[in-house]
Design a protein around this motif. Structure first.
Motif, PDB file in Angstrom:
ATOM      1  N   GLN A   1       0.721  -2.516  50.820  1.00  0.00           N
ATOM      2  CA  GLN A   1      -0.018  -3.772  50.701  1.00  0.00           C
ATOM      3  C   GLN A   1       0.936  -4.961  50.709  1.00  0.00           C
ATOM      4  OE1 GLN A   1      -2.122  -5.299  46.982  1.00  0.00           O
ATOM      5  NE2 GLN A   1      -3.863  -4.554  48.190  1.00  0.00           N
ATOM      6  N   HIS A   2       2.069  -4.836  50.012  1.00  0.00           N
ATOM      7  CA  HIS A   2       3.063  -5.920  49.982  1.00  0.00           C
ATOM      8  C   HIS A   2       3.610  -6.186  51.374  1.00  0.00           C
ATOM      9  CE1 HIS A   2       6.344  -8.433  48.613  1.00  0.00           C
ATOM     10  NE2 HIS A   2       7.210  -7.626  49.209  1.00  0.00           N
ATOM     11  N   ILE A   3       3.913  -5.132  52.123  1.00  0.00           N
ATOM     12  CA  ILE A   3       4.440  -5.285  53.475  1.00  0.00           C
ATOM     13  C   ILE A   3       3.393  -5.907  54.392  1.00  0.00           C
ATOM     14  CG2 ILE A   3       5.221  -4.012  55.512  1.00  0.00           C
ATOM     15  CD1 ILE A   3       6.489  -1.995  53.496  1.00  0.00           C
ATOM     16  N   ARG A   4       2.136  -5.507  54.243  1.00  0.00           N
ATOM     17  CA  ARG A   4       1.060  -6.084  55.064  1.00  0.00           C
ATOM     18  C   ARG A   4       0.941  -7.579  54.814  1.00  0.00           C
ATOM     19  NH1 ARG A   4      -4.309  -7.146  54.375  1.00  0.00           N
ATOM     20  NH2 ARG A   4      -4.373  -6.140  52.329  1.00  0.00           N
ATOM     21  N   ARG A   5       1.078  -7.997  53.567  1.00  0.00           N
ATOM     22  CA  ARG A   5       1.021  -9.431  53.253  1.00  0.00           C
ATOM     23  C   ARG A   5       2.158 -10.181  53.940  1.00  0.00           C
ATOM     24  NH1 ARG A   5      -0.424  -8.031  47.546  1.00  0.00           N
ATOM     25  NH2 ARG A   5      -2.617  -8.559  47.264  1.00  0.00           N
ATOM     26  N   ARG A   6       3.340  -9.616  53.909  1.00  0.00           N
ATOM     27  CA  ARG A   6       4.484 -10.281  54.528  1.00  0.00           C
ATOM     28  C   ARG A   6       4.320 -10.360  56.048  1.00  0.00           C
ATOM     29  NH1 ARG A   6       8.800 -11.172  51.205  1.00  0.00           N
ATOM     30  NH2 ARG A   6      10.058 -11.565  53.062  1.00  0.00           N
ATOM     31  N   LEU A   7       3.771  -9.307  56.649  1.00  0.00           N
ATOM     32  CA  LEU A   7       3.543  -9.318  58.095  1.00  0.00           C
ATOM     33  C   LEU A   7       2.483 -10.341  58.474  1.00  0.00           C
ATOM     34  CD1 LEU A   7       3.653  -5.513  58.997  1.00  0.00           C
ATOM     35  CD2 LEU A   7       5.263  -7.282  59.740  1.00  0.00           C
TER      36      LEU A   7
ATOM     37  N   GLY B   1      10.597 -13.953  66.970  1.00  0.00           N
ATOM     38  CA  GLY B   1      11.767 -13.360  66.343  1.00  0.00           C
ATOM     39  C   GLY B   1      11.512 -13.004  64.895  1.00  0.00           C
ATOM     40  N   GLN B   2      10.790 -13.880  64.194  1.00  0.00           N
ATOM     41  CA  GLN B   2      10.462 -13.634  62.795  1.00  0.00           C
ATOM     42  C   GLN B   2       9.469 -12.478  62.662  1.00  0.00           C
ATOM     43  OE1 GLN B   2      11.752 -14.832  60.077  1.00  0.00           O
ATOM     44  NE2 GLN B   2      13.121 -16.304  61.062  1.00  0.00           N
ATOM     45  N   ILE B   3       8.545 -12.393  63.626  1.00  0.00           N
ATOM     46  CA  ILE B   3       7.566 -11.296  63.601  1.00  0.00           C
ATOM     47  C   ILE B   3       8.275  -9.950  63.794  1.00  0.00           C
ATOM     48  CG2 ILE B   3       5.584 -10.287  64.779  1.00  0.00           C
ATOM     49  CD1 ILE B   3       4.701 -13.114  65.491  1.00  0.00           C
TER      50      ILE B   3
END
Length: 205
Positions: free
Chosen positions: A162-168, A177-179
């Protein structure tokens, strides 16, 4: 991100199989290279954990694929200790539990951050019990601790997802580049989760 995780797991398995099949693991075990194989994954995991959100996409790629290869080399000994069907059963069980945990973390609308804090304390408790289990001559106690640890770590996989999904999601408004950086860093953290939780999840299964 999941594509990278699958590719990383495939690289690790192929590396482990190749090293184990060719008997290279026995050679490595009898030389100082053994300590390099044992310590390299841990060193890379620490570096990745401490720098994951500050490194560039190329560096994240380098860490990711290096870690996948090193983990494969360190797991090669499993092909010496267990049969093919035993390894396939354990691998299938780990993948199913991991996919279930990460899917829940990805799709649930519930905020898992409070749960993550509780699970971190629970993980510390299970680690302490694991140390105690080393001094207690009880297979049942050791199995119970491993079972509890596997459940806790499966929960942490959902929280990390869930944390990674929020950051993505936040990175989607930035340039490509950031994506790419957010994607590979997220994949790296999930792959670290998969490797770290695998022993506990195999016990749960």
């Amino acid at each position: 991100g999941y594509g990278y995780v699958v590719a990383g797991a495939a690289v690790s398995l192929l590396t482990a199989y190749a090293v184990g099949l060719e008997g290279l693991y026995v050679f490595i075990y009898l030389t100082p290279l053994f300590w390099l194989v044992v310590t390299a994954p841990l060193a890379l995991a620490i570096i990745a954990s401490l720098t994951a959100h500050r490194i560039s996409a190329p560096v994240a790629h380098l860490l990711f694929w290096s870690y996948a290869i090193c983990i494969g080399m360190s797991f090669a000994g499993l092909f010496e200790a267990y049969t093919g069907p035993e390894l396939m059963l354990a691998f299938t069980a780990v993948v199913l539990i991991f996919v279930s945990s990460t899917s829940y973390g990805y799709f649930t609308r519930r905020d898992l951050r409070p749960t993550a804090k509780i699970l971190l304390f629970a993980l510390l408790g299970t680690l302490a019990l694991s140390v105690s289990a080393a001094f207690i001559d009880s297979d049942a106690f050791a199995e119970a601790v491993a079972f509890a640890g596997g459940l806790v770590m499966a929960g942490l996989v959902a929280c990390d997802t869930q944390h990674i999904r929020r950051r993505l999601t936040a990175a989607m408004s930035l340039h490509s580049g950031q994506i790419e950086r957010a994607t590979i860093v997220g994949a790296l953290m999930l792959f670290l989760d998969l490797v770290i939780v695998s022993p506990g999840l195999a016990r749960v299964a």
